[in-house]
Write a protein that holds these residues in place. Structure first.
Motif, PDB file in Angstrom:
ATOM      1  N   GLY A 197       0.810  -1.212   0.000  1.00 46.19           N
ATOM      2  CA  GLY A 197       0.000   0.000   0.000  1.00 46.19           C
ATOM      3  C   GLY A 197       0.843   1.263   0.000  1.00 46.19           C
ATOM      4  N   PRO A 198       0.192   2.430   0.000  1.00 48.46           N
ATOM      5  CA  PRO A 198       0.922   3.709  -0.043  1.00 48.46           C
ATOM      6  C   PRO A 198       1.904   3.844   1.119  1.00 48.46           C
ATOM      7  N   ALA A 238      -3.126   1.618   4.783  1.00 54.02           N
ATOM      8  CA  ALA A 238      -2.274   1.289   3.647  1.00 54.02           C
ATOM      9  C   ALA A 238      -2.648  -0.057   3.051  1.00 54.02           C
ATOM     10  N   ALA A 297      -4.085  -0.981  -0.798  1.00 54.21           N
ATOM     11  CA  ALA A 297      -3.077  -1.652  -1.622  1.00 54.21           C
ATOM     12  C   ALA A 297      -3.700  -2.323  -2.834  1.00 54.21           C
ATOM     13  N   GLY A 299       0.060   2.532  -5.278  1.00 52.98           N
ATOM     14  CA  GLY A 299       0.180   3.316  -4.054  1.00 52.98           C
ATOM     15  C   GLY A 299       0.688   4.727  -4.250  1.00 52.98           C
TER      16      GLY A 299
END
Length: 216
Positions: A75-76, A96, A100, A189
């Protein structure tokens, strides 16, 4: 040894003793203090009166879609380690992980924000149009979670919503301090676009968002 010298030595001993005691006390506190748990951290995102019992009826009326489950990948990066409450059911969301592998439109708003109220139905219509290719996730940025749920119920907007009273997502993604604001995240992300403005229609949202993500 003169009297003045003896008094000076005594005063020095007292100062050293006090300094040692203070050092020990501060060191003890540092060694025994425990970091707050994720649950404790996320409790600050809403008012103390917004208990599960108090929110049960507003949640029923809002009837929000579930927040996204864990996706594929980390994820980010800017949002890793952040846990927030899903307003629809009170569950904890690893932000996150939930984002994702998804193309996401994050809509940052608050219940008292007039332009936000105008924009939310347009966001819901945009989600209906694009379908599962894009996830529209709203982020409520005020501690009054009950008011957020009642506002969404009033508008008939059932988008999944994160409760973020401390505005941690906006801070992590460096979103300007305005509301509403929209952040477009690619499936890898990365941030495709930050849009610190309001939208009146789904067409306006599509015109601003789709070129950055390639969604039809």
């Amino acid at each position: 040894m003169s009297t003045s010298v003896r008094w000076s030595i005594a005063a020095l001993v007292v100062v050293i003793a006090l300094a040692a005691a203070l050092w020990t006390e501060l060191g003890g506190e540092r060694d025994t203090a425990q970091p707050p748990s994720p649950d404790t951290i996320s409790q600050r995102d809403r008012r103390a009166v917004d208990t599960p019992e108090a929110l049960a009826e507003p949640r029923r009326r809002a009837d929000l879609a579930p927040c996204p489950p864990a996706g594929s990948g980390p994820g980010p990066e800017a949002l890793r380690g952040l846990t927030l409450e899903c307003a629809g059911d009170g569950s904890r969301v690893d932000v996150a992980s939930a984002l994702a592998g998804r193309t996401v439109v994050l809509n940052l708003w608050a219940y008292w924000c007039g332009p936000c109220t105008d924009e939310l139905p347009a966001m819901a219509e945009f989600q209906r149009r694009v379908g599962p290719a894009v996830t529209v996730l709203t982020v409520h940025q005020d501690p009054n979670e009950e008011a957020a749920l009642l506002r969404l119920a009033e508008l008939g907007v059932h988008l999944p919503t994160l409760q973020d009273g401390r505005r941690t997502i906006a801070a992590a993604l460096r979103v300007p301090n305005v509301m509403p604001a929209t952040v477009v995240l690619r499936a890898d992300g990365s941030v495709a676009e930050i849009l610190p403005r309001s939208f009146a229609t789904a067409d306006e949202i599509a015109e601003a968002v789709q070129p950055t993500i390639g969604a039809a």
